[in-house]
Design an enzyme around this catalytic site. Sequence first.
Site, short mmCIF file in Angstrom:
data_model
loop_
_atom_site.label_atom_id
_atom_site.label_comp_id
_atom_site.label_asym_id
_atom_site.label_seq_id
_atom_site.Cartn_x
_atom_site.Cartn_y
_atom_site.Cartn_z
N LYS A 139 0.87 -1.18 0.07
CA LYS A 139 -0.03 -0.07 0.06
C LYS A 139 0.92 1.20 0.05
O LYS A 139 2.09 1.04 0.46
CB LYS A 139 -0.81 -0.04 1.25
P1 NAD Z 1 -13.50 7.26 -2.85
O1 NAD Z 1 -12.48 8.34 -2.62
O2 NAD Z 1 -14.02 7.25 -4.46
O3 NAD Z 1 -14.63 7.34 -2.00
C1 NAD Z 1 -14.68 7.53 -0.67
C2 NAD Z 1 -16.09 8.10 -0.33
O4 NAD Z 1 -15.96 8.17 1.10
C3 NAD Z 1 -16.22 9.48 -0.62
O5 NAD Z 1 -17.79 9.44 -0.95
C4 NAD Z 1 -15.87 10.35 0.62
O6 NAD Z 1 -16.64 11.72 0.40
C5 NAD Z 1 -16.55 9.34 1.60
N1 NAD Z 1 -15.68 9.85 2.86
C6 NAD Z 1 -14.63 10.32 3.11
N2 NAD Z 1 -14.35 10.51 4.28
C7 NAD Z 1 -15.51 10.22 4.96
C8 NAD Z 1 -15.94 10.05 6.43
N3 NAD Z 1 -15.16 10.40 7.42
N4 NAD Z 1 -17.23 9.56 6.56
C9 NAD Z 1 -17.82 9.21 5.69
N5 NAD Z 1 -17.64 9.22 4.15
C10 NAD Z 1 -16.35 9.70 4.01
O7 NAD Z 1 -12.63 5.82 -2.37
P2 NAD Z 1 -12.98 4.60 -2.89
O8 NAD Z 1 -12.22 4.11 -3.82
O9 NAD Z 1 -14.51 4.46 -3.07
O10 NAD Z 1 -12.61 3.80 -1.50
C11 NAD Z 1 -13.51 3.71 -0.46
C12 NAD Z 1 -13.06 2.55 0.39
O11 NAD Z 1 -13.10 1.33 -0.46
C13 NAD Z 1 -11.59 2.67 1.01
O12 NAD Z 1 -11.50 2.30 2.20
C14 NAD Z 1 -10.70 1.80 0.00
O13 NAD Z 1 -9.57 1.38 0.50
C15 NAD Z 1 -11.64 0.58 -0.50
N6 NAD Z 1 -11.61 0.15 -1.41
C16 NAD Z 1 -11.52 0.51 -2.63
C17 NAD Z 1 -11.40 -0.29 -3.91
C18 NAD Z 1 -11.60 0.56 -5.23
O14 NAD Z 1 -11.41 -0.18 -6.32
N7 NAD Z 1 -12.03 1.58 -5.23
C19 NAD Z 1 -11.13 -1.53 -3.90
C20 NAD Z 1 -10.92 -2.01 -2.64
C21 NAD Z 1 -11.03 -1.44 -1.19
#
Ligand code: NAD
Length: 415
Positions: free
Chosen positions: A102
């Site tokens: 990461k």
């Molecule tokens: P992103 O940045 O597209 O979205 C994150 C969302 O969470 C946004 O809507 C943001 O406004 C919101 N957010 C941020 N802080 C917050 C808070 N304190 N309370 C509530 N909402 C909050 O990111 P993503 O890619 O969708 O990732 C989200 C999660 O999913 C992360 O933990 C990431 O590690 C995990 N994840 C993502 C992927 C991927 O392919 N995108 C894969 C595996 C895991």
Amino acid sequence: MSLFENTLKQINEAAEIMNLEKDIITILSHPKRIMQVSLPIRMDSGEIKVFEGFRVQHNDLAGPFKGGIRYHEQVDMDEVKALAAWMTMKCAVVGIPLGGAKGGIVVDPKKLSKRELEQLTRRYVDRIQAIIGPDKDVPAPDVNTNGQIMAWIVDEFMKLGNLNKKGVVTGKPIECGGSAGRDEATAQGGVYVIDEIVVEKGIKPEEMRVVIQGFGNAGGTMAMLLAEKGYKICGVSDSKGGLYCADGLDPKQVNACKEEKGSVTECKMVASNCEVCTNEELLEKDCDILILAALENQVHADNAANVKAKMIFELANGPTTPEADKILSGKGVMIVPDILFNAGGVTVSYFELVQNETQYYWTASKVQRRLKPIMVNAWQRVSGIQKKYNCTLRQAAFISAMTRLKAIMEQRGFE
Ligand code: NAD
């Protein structure tokens, strides 16, 4: 407790149940390599500012290190170590030939101009280029990073090394060597798991009220996919707060509104009976399914008892603390853990790497046809382990992963 300590706790709990050898636990408790870098860039104001960046490579026994890059003000080494270890486990749960890593930069990218963001990204590549590459370590998007940032990374890496190696990162735009279906993959993989559970439990989607914390790439897509299947989406949120509509909302309308106004909290008008609330309040709203798709440590010792959902699906990494896990299990809540539930993203990242290496690109439907059996098999394996040991699904997912890692270590050694 620090996030990495949470991870170690999860490893140790599962290790105890499966009676894993101490040496293997010791290896999995330490990242193989940690890099910390300073990233000076010239700001638009003319001054030089130095940002802090990390790359943690946890384990590469199964294949090259793999894991996203996060841009966030609260990124620190402890968080990146935890996320890297979870990546090792995640890749092993779905049985793909990749290890865990990461990266992160301590920055709020919304406060940078596009030029500053590009400079920062290129500087980060410059600093970590020696340890990344398709055969070494393959970053990807995570919170606040996206296809554009991956495109800058590919470009900088290829320029620095005079190479044609698009597989240095995944999650690229299609035009830059990305895979069809990557943007939807994390949510889509989770939907394949939900489909299995719904059939096993005889649940009717149209009777399920769903709340989703985090309306970004993973959570926003999940909202759309579940709405298409007939689930009633009642609540969504972003960093500014939550929107709860007891009679349901249309995520496409919320998405259009969020794009225009900047936050779901400005979108009360999308349905009747809607209220704006805090993220904390949203987690405690009436619903059957709670999907956590924002950040880690969202459900913890102080709010777990107030969660009303009967099922929790972790699209985010580490959203539930070990204390909350215990409280929720005691209440009979089913938690489908991150290292299984959100593994669709890294699985399609693996497909992207395969396509880059073979220079032969697949259609979106081929990506989905190949993703589905991987997610379904991983679910069935974890579910079988859970029944065998009468443990939680999280413990079962760790046992599934560590069984695979143990087999590699026993045959290859661990150096
Ligand atoms: P992103 O940045 O597209 O979205 C994150 C969302 O969470 C946004 O809507 C943001 O406004 C919101 N957010 C941020 N802080 C917050 C808070 N304190 N309370 C509530 N909402 C909050 O990111 P993503 O890619 O969708 O990732 C989200 C999660 O999913 C992360 O933990 C990431 O590690 C995990 N994840 C993502 C992927 C991927 O392919 N995108 C894969 C595996 C895991």
